[in-house]
Design an enzyme around this catalytic site. Structure first.
Site, PDB file in Angstrom:
ATOM      1  N   GLU A   1      43.833  48.083  35.252  1.00 61.43           N
ATOM      2  CA  GLU A   1      43.562  49.106  34.231  1.00 61.43           C
ATOM      3  C   GLU A   1      42.077  49.090  33.859  1.00 61.43           C
ATOM      4  O   GLU A   1      41.434  50.139  33.774  1.00 61.43           O
ATOM      5  CB  GLU A   1      44.433  48.831  32.998  1.00 61.43           C
ATOM      6  CG  GLU A   1      44.240  49.822  31.863  1.00 61.43           C
ATOM      7  CD  GLU A   1      44.145  49.118  30.499  1.00 61.43           C
ATOM      8  OE1 GLU A   1      45.104  48.418  30.107  1.00 61.43           O
ATOM      9  OE2 GLU A   1      43.102  49.269  29.834  1.00 61.43           O
ATOM     10  N   HIS A   2      41.509  47.917  33.672  1.00 62.59           N
ATOM     11  CA  HIS A   2      40.074  47.816  33.394  1.00 62.59           C
ATOM     12  C   HIS A   2      39.256  48.363  34.559  1.00 62.59           C
ATOM     13  O   HIS A   2      38.271  49.067  34.378  1.00 62.59           O
ATOM     14  CB  HIS A   2      39.690  46.355  33.146  1.00 62.59           C
ATOM     15  CG  HIS A   2      39.909  45.899  31.742  1.00 62.59           C
ATOM     16  ND1 HIS A   2      38.884  45.459  30.936  1.00 62.59           N
ATOM     17  CD2 HIS A   2      41.029  45.817  30.990  1.00 62.59           C
ATOM     18  CE1 HIS A   2      39.368  45.113  29.742  1.00 62.59           C
ATOM     19  NE2 HIS A   2      40.662  45.320  29.748  1.00 62.59           N
TER      20      HIS A   2
END
Lengths: 455, 437
Positions: A72-73
């Protein structure tokens, strides 16, 4: 008197709003499997645009916990067309906000923008769905950020630490035993290839749902979605095996030490989740039970434990019936000054016993029903709130079109059903009890960090 | 009291799209009670939001009794006379829940008040407004509830004293506001000293109509809004028309304060008292701070501290303007072994910005985001309610919202540099580090 007015109110609600409610949201599935759900909301010229991937911590494996969140990052770190950090710049440039979050069951990405910027946001999201570029250098930087996040949210937060350890004890086979942010050791040993594997495995249009709430025309939105996302090819998704926690055969207790003043107690029972919307009854009864205990200011835990007996500094009850994994019913709290954790545990158990013996009242049920109706109206003041509700319903397999039906079902729960659920599910054999053992600050220093670990 | 009537506006509201929030038509008048009322009609959802704020923030806590404002607001619903009957906290909570309404209190440094969210259907709306009016006009402050809530407050303070964020915030406030009420936070001793007489005196002294700001948005007409404001403020206590201003804020001397904690991260706060809400530099500082640390991922602090070096998950800067000078603050948390380097880096980023200000590209991006993002700040009743209360409490112009884009656009790079030079001075910056080595 109260009941009559409530029924009259229900009638008013249905009559005034049935036209608007029935038509909206709208749904379509593209040829590549992407589900598109649009809720028209013309109150303001803005829109919430969200992409939900049905991949979360529940899909991870030992040794690589936390990869869903790490990826996600990394989704902000560039594609074939876009440099690292460019995504956020583009959103900011249109006056928008964006963020993302990872849960046990899903990972979601969203932007909130003025309506005219929606096509651009969709193009950006489609681009990173298909063309994310992962490299070792960006990864090496970002994994440090994730470790700081773990320190902030978990390692230095005694209550969060307790829940992390509690899940690892309550669930011994099921993936819910692993933390979403990942064990620190797994983060320290993760490479960009782990993130790449995760992305290739799960980030596909046929594993995603697009949710749009705002000032759009649904037909136009479907055409735009087809144009923007329609060209992305579907993947064959990996087999998802059924994941079942072996039946718990006796009480589990754990203690976690951390810098704190007050102790904290959490008690979690294994309970069923909602599987068959039409035929299940127990999950609805458990939802009602949680609400009677902690659904509002006048509910039992606040009234009896915090205010009445002054045994609790705080006390709560929680149950989530709609999830991909296994459900728990949780009671928690902090004892009041001069009271012990044992006192609080006894008081919480006594609240369950009282319902087992005496049931709940018609007034209490009516109160919950009023709250449900009211909150469904209040929710319409928030586009983000509506988008979240639709997205999470899609991810846990319930489906947005069943949200109202589930609420209707909860409102049919009888006092007898609540009492029966209290009797059936709160034995010790399926219970895990976790206690935070508060340590004074001076004594709470941890040992030195061992050398040889990658930081 | 003169009543200012905007008879034209309700007509326009009917002609314009009833469903759009984009153009916010604020009506303002003074109620017969003396309260200032700010109203926006929005007929699209059958709900109503009412917020009433008083000049009753923690800055008015008497010496030695910090926490009084918070306790007073918190205990308004502990008991009240509702339509002739004295109701206890359980009865009030039950009636509120039965009406589907939410009633909450808040207190910050400057203001304290109560907010209601209710359905507009009857009898729910009538019941909810009755309760709101009663807790404001006739609170009973029962002794047993006060004793219990004092004990809970003290426990909460003790618990906060073990948490790095709270430790940092408390020490930071005290250090940047030496000898000023803005720097005082509630303690076990100050809470213990508070008695029922203190609550009554605070309520009588601060919860009067003449300094009240009533904000209303929802599915009601102008006439209904007038009636609501009247019924909620007609019976308030007879407080003074004016509350004496708190003492002037003086600036601290530069220093670094280190406090021990076993956490794996150091929690760092750097700042000073900086800006009043009505300061002429408001827009220059707003636009400038976007580049420095308010713009999230596009800000210099996030770029240097998080993106390039991975020192922190959360790093930011902000101005929190108040009635008097509210703080400028830079905050971050980082693994304790690198706290020293992180602080040096933050100081360098700030120094760079103070010296040069934003580049032309940065200035343009800041303005573009703030202006184009206006619609996002106005797309719900709840957000607009916040604006109404803000405009009312700080006596901002009624045109504040529509003026905003023009004011932002007018800011120049030189104005940003000069405003920052005036309000953020290295010789007055205080650094607090909790959990450093």
């Amino acid at each position: 008197m109260l009941r009559i007015s409530l029924l009259a109110f229900l009638g008013l609600m249905t009559a005034s709003f049935s036209g608007a409610l029935l038509a909206n949201p709208y749904e379509k599935t593209l040829a590549n499997g992407l589900r598109v759900i649009v809720k028209e909301d013309h109150r303001a010229p803005t829109v919430v645009h969200m992409v939900w991937y049905r991949a979360g911590a529940i899909d991870e494996v030992d040794g690589a916990s936390g990869v869903a969140h790490v990826l996600e990052h990394m989704m902000f770190k560039g594609t074939a067309k876009l440099g690292p950090g460019e995504f956020s710049k583009r959103v900011a440039a249109v006056g928008g906000r964006d963020n993302a979050f990872t849960g046990r069951d899903y990972t979601a990405y969203f932007q909130q923008v003025p309506i005219r910027a929606l096509p651009q946001m969709m193009a950006l999201e489609a681009d990173r769905m298909a063309n994310l570029k992962l490299d070792a250098k960006e990864f090496a930087q970002e994994i440090k950020v994730v470790m700081e996040e773990r320190r902030l949210r978990t390692d230095d937060n005694p209550t969060a630490l307790l829940h992390e350890r509690m899940n690892a004890v309550a669930f011994q086979a099921h993936p819910y035993r692993r933390p979403i942010v990942g064990w620190m050791n797994d983060l320290e040993n993760m490479t960009y290839r782990d993130a790449q594997d995760w992305y290739r495995r799960w980030y596909a249009p046929n594993n995603a749902t697009l949710v749009v709430v705002g000032d759009v025309d649904h037909a136009a939105l479907f055409r735009l979605a087809e144009k923007t996302y329609g060209g992305i090819r579907r993947h064959v998704l990996p087999e998802r095996r059924p994941l079942v926690e072996p039946q718990q055969l006796g009480i589990k207790r754990l203690s976690v030490k951390g810098p704190a003043k007050l102790p904290y107690l959490a008690m979690a029972w294994k309970v069923p989740k909602l599987k068959d919307i039409e035929r299940d009854r127990d999950p609805y009864a458990l939802e009602m039970l949680a609400a009677v205990l902690d659904g509002h200011e006048a509910s039992r835990l606040a009234k009896n434990l915090v205010r009445g007996q002054k045994i609790a500094q705080s006390a709560g009850a929680g149950y989530d019936s709609t999830l991909r994994g296994e459900a728990q019913f949780v009671l928690d709290g902090q004892p009041a000054e001069g009271k012990s954790v044992a006192d609080l545990e006894a008081a919480l158990r006594a609240e369950i016993k009282r319902i087992q013996d005496e049931g709940v009242t018609a007034e209490e049920l009516a109160r919950i029903k009023t709250q449900i109706i009211a909150s469904q109206i209040y929710k319409r003041d928030s586009m983000m709130g509506q988008a979240m509700e639709i997205g999470s319903a899609e991810m846990n397999g319930i489906g947005w079109s069943n949200i109202d039906k589930i609420l209707d079902k909860i409102r049919t729960v009888t006092a007898e059903e609540v009492q029966a659920a209290a009797k059936k599910y709160f034995g010790d054999d399926t219970l895990t009890v976790a206690v935070l053992d508060p340590q004074p600050l001076a004594a709470a220093s941890r040992g030195p960090v061992p050398s040889g670990l990658r930081h | 009291m003169k009543k200012i009537l905007y008879t034209l506006l309700p007509l326009l509201a009917c002609l314009a799209s009833a469903t759009t929030l984009a153009g916010v038509n604020i009506e303002h008048w003074t109620a017969a009670s003396g309260a200032q009322v700010y109203f926006v009609a929005n007929r699209s959802l059958p709900m109503l939001d009412v917020q009433i704020d008083f000049t009753a923030g923690s800055v008015y806590d008497p010496a030695g009794k910090a926490g009084l404002a918070g306790l007073t607001v918190g205990l308004l619903d502990a008991g009240a006379r509702v339509g002739g009957a004295l109701l206890d906290e359980e009865q009030i909570a039950t009636k509120l829940v039965d009406s589907g309404a939410h009633l909450s209190g808040s207190a910050d440094h400057d203001r304290a008040g109560v907010s209601l969210r209710t359905l507009t259907s009857q009898p729910e709306r009538e019941a909810a407004l009755d309760l709101m009016g009663a807790v404001l006009a006739a609170p009973s402050f029962p002794d047993e509830v006060l004793a219990r809530e004092k004990a809970r407050s003290i426990s909460a303070i003790q618990e906060a004293a073990t948490q790095p964020d709270s430790i940092a915030a408390k020490r930071f406030a005290a250090a940047i506001y030496p000898n000023h009420p803005y720097g005082v936070t509630a303690s076990e001793e100050s809470i213990a000293r508070i008695g029922r007489d203190d609550l009554l005196a605070f309520w009588r002294g601060h919860f009067g109509a003449r300094q009240a700001v009533v904000a209303i948005i929802g599915d009601v007409s102008r006439a209904e809004a007038e009636a609501i404001a009247d019924r909620l403020t007609d019976a308030l206590p007879q407080s003074a028309a004016v509350t004496p201003a708190p003492p002037a804020v003086s600036l601290p001397q530069r220093e670094t304060i280190r406090l021990p904690h076993p956490a794996t991260q150091s929690h760092i706060q750097i700042g000073m008292p900086a800006e009043k809400r009505t300061d002429a530099d408001y827009f220059a500082l707003l636009v400038g701070n976007y580049t420095l640390g308010g713009g999230g991922f596009v800000s210099r602090l996030v770029q240097e501290v998080r993106e390039k070096r991975g020192y922190a998950y959360s790093v930011y800067s902000y101005f929190a303007p108040r009635k008097l000078e509210g703080p400028f603050e830079i905050g971050l948390q980082t693994k304790r072994e690198q706290a020293g380097e992180a602080i040096k880096l933050v100081e360098a980023v700030l120094a760079d910005f103070l010296r040069q200000g934003p580049t032309p590209a940065e200035l343009k991006a800041a303005k573009q985001n703030l202006i184009d993002g206006q619609a996002l700040r106005l797309d719900s009743n709840a957000k607009i309610l916040g604006y109404l209360s803000l405009i009312g409490f700080h006596k901002l112009p009624l045109t504040y919202i529509e003026d905003f884009p023009r004011r932002v656009e007018a800011v120049t790079a030189q104005q940003v540099r000069e405003a920052f030079a005036r309000h953020v001075r290295p010789e007055n910056l205080v650094t607090v580090v909790v959990g450093g080595d």
